[in-house]
Structure formats: C-alpha cells, structure tokens
Design an enzyme around this catalytic site. Structure first.
Site, short mmCIF file in Angstrom:
data_model
loop_
_atom_site.label_atom_id
_atom_site.label_comp_id
_atom_site.label_asym_id
_atom_site.label_seq_id
_atom_site.Cartn_x
_atom_site.Cartn_y
_atom_site.Cartn_z
N LYS A 55 -9.16 -3.25 -1.73
CA LYS A 55 -9.50 -4.33 -2.42
C LYS A 55 -10.45 -5.41 -2.78
O LYS A 55 -10.45 -5.97 -2.94
CB LYS A 55 -8.40 -4.78 -1.05
CG LYS A 55 -7.24 -4.86 -0.58
CD LYS A 55 -6.34 -4.66 -1.57
CE LYS A 55 -4.98 -4.86 -0.63
NZ LYS A 55 -3.95 -5.01 -1.84
N SER A 286 -1.56 4.06 4.20
CA SER A 286 -1.01 3.55 2.99
C SER A 286 -1.24 5.29 2.42
O SER A 286 -0.37 5.64 1.78
CB SER A 286 -1.29 2.50 2.53
OG SER A 286 -2.53 2.26 2.35
#
Length: 470
Positions: A55, A286
């Site tokens: 991110k 994830s």
C-alpha cells in the site's frame, strides 16, 4: 519504462534523504520447498516496502495526485477509511510531507495495526464492523462525512481513486514484467480496493502479455462469483484482513480478470504458516489467500508455467492471530480434532503445554506476572503433575487488602497461602449443562479426566463454542 539489464544479485543503492525514495523496486523470490506442481511460483516481496506493505505505492501516488489537483494543501488533513495497511502507508507518506492524518477503522482489526497507527501519529477513530455500506457508521461513509466537516480535509477514497491503480501501472506492473524477463503465464492478486489487480493487469496487457489474470478471493466475499459465474457469490464473514468485498470497488476493472478462486480462511492460514515453516517468509493473512490461489492454479497445470503473486505485507502484524494457535482454535480454524466432550471447549490444553500454571511454593509475584503475561484471570496450581488449587484475581485482592505487611512482603508470600483449594471440577465426559451452575456462581470450570487435569473452561469458551457450532 525502459528495460534495464537485471543483476543476478541484489544491488545496493546509495543512501537516500527520504524513506519515500525507498518505496517500490521490491525483490522477488522463487518458492523452492512447497509443491507447485509442474510450475514455478514467484513471490514479489511487498512487505519490504518501508511501511511494510504494497500500500506504500498507492499512498505515494494518491497523495501526489491530490497535491497536483489542488485537493490537498499545506496544513491539510488526509482522511481515509482503511482496514490497516493503507492507513499505515498514508500516515508514513502524510507525516513525511507535513499533513495530519485521520483514519476510520472497523473494530475487527488487529490491535498491532491500531497501536502502530497511533504510535505513528495518526488520529484513529474506531467504528462498527457489523454494519453495511450506506449505514452512517460504516467506515467509508463515516470517513467521507468527517472529511467534509474538517477544514482542509481530503477524503482519499482508495476504492474510487484512479491514482490507486495508476500507481501499479506505473511501478508494480513494469517491475514484475522486468523481473520475470517478460515471461509470465499467470498473475494472481486479490481485491481490497481493486487497484493492484487492475493496474498490473492493464500494464501486462499493454506489453502484449498473454498472462492469465487470476483473482484470489476469500470465501464470504462476493467477487469470485462475479468473475466465474457473472453473479455475486454468497456473502459471509471471514478473518483474512484487507481483501475481499461485498461490493465491486470502482477502482476494480472486473473485465480484466480471467478466473477466480474462493479460498477458505483455514486454507489461507495453513498456506501462510507452511510458507514460514518451509520458505522462512513471514507473511500476512491476505498473502495466504493469494499464495493458496496461486498454488491451486500451479497444481492444475499440465505443463511447466510461470506464475507470480505477492507477499502483500509482513506476518509480524498478525502474530496474535494467524500465528497464535489459541486464537485459531477460538475462530474454529485450528487443526483440532473434536472429541465430542467438554475438551472441545478448551482452547488451551494442559497436556499440550498450552496452559500457564504456577506451583504452590511459587511467590504471588511470580503467579501475578504469569497471569498478566498470558492475559488470564485464573491460574491452575500444579504440584507433582496434579492440580492442587486455583489462584484467581479475587484471591490476590484479598491478600493485597491486608495492612499489617508491606506490599513487597505481600507479593513474596507463597501461592499456597492465597489459592483456593475447594475446587469446582467437572469430568470431561459430562454434558454442557454441567457448566451452567458453576458459571452461575461466578466460577471457572476445572475439567478433569479421572484424576488428570485437562484444562479450564470460562464463560467466554462456552459462548465461543456455541457460536462456532450452531
């Protein structure tokens, strides 16, 4: 981006004046000890970004775009709804550029992430994770409202921000293409906001790549159904953080995706733990979903192919969850065999070494430190392998409530002077109903198998058991 000759060894760069210069250009490693069928599987290590996740790339891109378009002015406040990593990345970039950062986070996020954000100087507002899009307390709705109320507030909205996927068209896609020597048969990613899968897929297609674009989706997210069947899949809850949705984000271009796999939590957790055990890579939850999907794709092939996916963030943020056997057991995700008796309710079993205990001759100071370290309010007292008593927080309070001796002397007393010897025990073979009278008297149930101590059952264990096994 022109292709540069790649070195066989990681190359060093000169020192930089800003952490932000170190975002991107992450290394790639090939899986060598996990069964990948006839294929080769490559992992791009996005956890090596300075903020610890992929991110960082979009935070840099979205903030730069907001500055260029005049949405974000000096002294402004960056506002976002985020499950964690985007928040960390926005805080890293925002602080470096002198902005205030306000984050709205659903209350199911790991406490490590929340502590990390607050320590970095973000203003963190927790909101409900049990309400849907459109409810005033849903995290994106709440963030949008706050951004409008704060002077100089800018709502980033990664779910509909075109600078999100552009970051991956500009950096992640070209890096993968170059590192893989322009030879990729499958690219596997998840959808949180949709930027990663969309941006990289757009770049690969622009280069004439025929790589299959594969979505890794948690079971309970509706997105895999949209890809495979053209209709949303069944909605449910899942524990993997940061990917999966109950709606299609504006950033996600679903038409680019060729195939999707729905990965159950248990498979994601098993995969990410196998990755640490066999490859030495500590990855987040994830990444387990992504790598499990990549392994399924690889094992389905009949000829050698090359597949690439990500380690999106580090597993250090999930040590209290994914890498904690007791937490997995509480979620019904552990490798536990069920016995059909009261032992099924016990997440920490004495014979497995999971139970924190003390001896009757230990000091109260030792016992209290163990209780605090393990975050428990009762401690079984064991002597020569047998349960001889239990020490409860209320027993400690009674000892502390005596004025004749100093605090130091009180804590130096032996556990045997304060523990309860009158024990409420139940046999492991008794029915669930046997627990209720104990809980009515505010006791914890001590479970024995004959004379052998098995473990403790508190009210929360019963509630958890009933919620998992409806």
């Amino acid at each position: 981006m022109s292709s540069m000759p790649l070195s066989d060894h990681p190359t060093l760069s000169a020192p930089t004046g800003s952490l932000l210069d170190l975002i991107g250009r992450t290394p790639m490693v090939e899986v060598s000890k996990i069964d990948t069928g006839p294929c080769r599987l490559f992992l791009k290590l996005e956890a090596q970004n300075p903020g610890g996740s992929i991110k960082d790339r979009i935070a840099l891109s979205m903030i730069a775009a907001a500055e260029a378009e005049g949405w974000l002015k000096p002294g402004g406040t960056i506002v976002e709804a985020t499950a964690g990593n985007t928040g960390l990345a926005l805080t890293l970039v925002g602080q470096a550029k002198g902005y205030k950062v306000l984050l709205v986070i659903p209350d199911k996020m790991s406490k490590e992430k929340i502590q990390h954000l607050r320590a970095m100087g973000a203003d963190v507002r927790l909101t409900r994770s049990d309400v849907a899009h459109g409810h005033p307390e849903y995290y994106t709705d709440m963030a949008e409202r706050l951004a409008q109320q704060i002077p100089g507030g800018f709502f980033v909205n990664q779910f509909a921000n075109k600078a999100n996927s552009e970051a991956h068209v500009r950096t992640t896609g070209p890096e993968i293409w170059e590192q893989m020597g322009h030879d990729i048969d499958a690219y596997v990613a998840g959808i949180g906001s949709g930027g990663t899968i969309t941006g990289v897929a757009e770049y690969l297609k622009s280069q004439g790549s025929k790589a299959e674009i594969v979505l890794a989706d948690p079971v309970g997210s509706v997105l895999a159904g949209i890809v495979n069947d053209g209709v949303p899949g069944p909605e449910g809850s899942y524990t993997v953080e940061g990917i999966g949705q109950n709606f299609v984000p504006d950033t996600a271009d679903m038409s680019l995706i060729d195939k999707a796999y729905s990965i159950p939590d248990a498979e994601a957790v098993a995969t990410v733990r196998e990755l640490l055990l066999k490859e030495g890579i500590l990855a987040g939850s994830s990444s387990g979903t992504l790598i499990a999907a990549a392994l399924r794709w690889c094992r389905e092939q009949t000829e050698p192919k090359r597949c690439v996916t990500f380690v999106c963030d580090t597993g250090a943020k999930y040590l209290s969850k994914v890498y904690n056997d007791a937490w997995l057991a509480d979620q019904g995700l552990g490798e536990r065999e069920l016995h059909g008796d009261l032992s099924d309710l016990i997440s920490r079993k004495y014979d497995k070494g999971d139970v924190v205990t003390a001896g009757p001759d230990d000091t109260l100071d030792t016992a209290f430190k163990r209780m605090r370290g393990a975050d428990v309010s009762q401690l079984p007292i064991i002597q020569d392998g047998r349960l001889v008593g239990i020490l409860d927080e209320s027993d400690l309070v009674h000892v502390m409530n005596t004025d004749e001796i100093t605090r130091k002397e009180r804590f130096a007393k032996p556990v045997s002077s304060a523990m309860t010897r009158d024990l409420d025990t139940v046999q492991v073979t008794e029915p669930l109903d046997a627990l209720i009278p104990l809980f009515d008297r505010d006791r914890v149930a001590i479970v024995l198998d004959g004379e052998q101590f098995v473990g403790l059952i508190a009210r929360v264990d019963l509630i958890n058991h009933l919620s998992l096994n409806r």
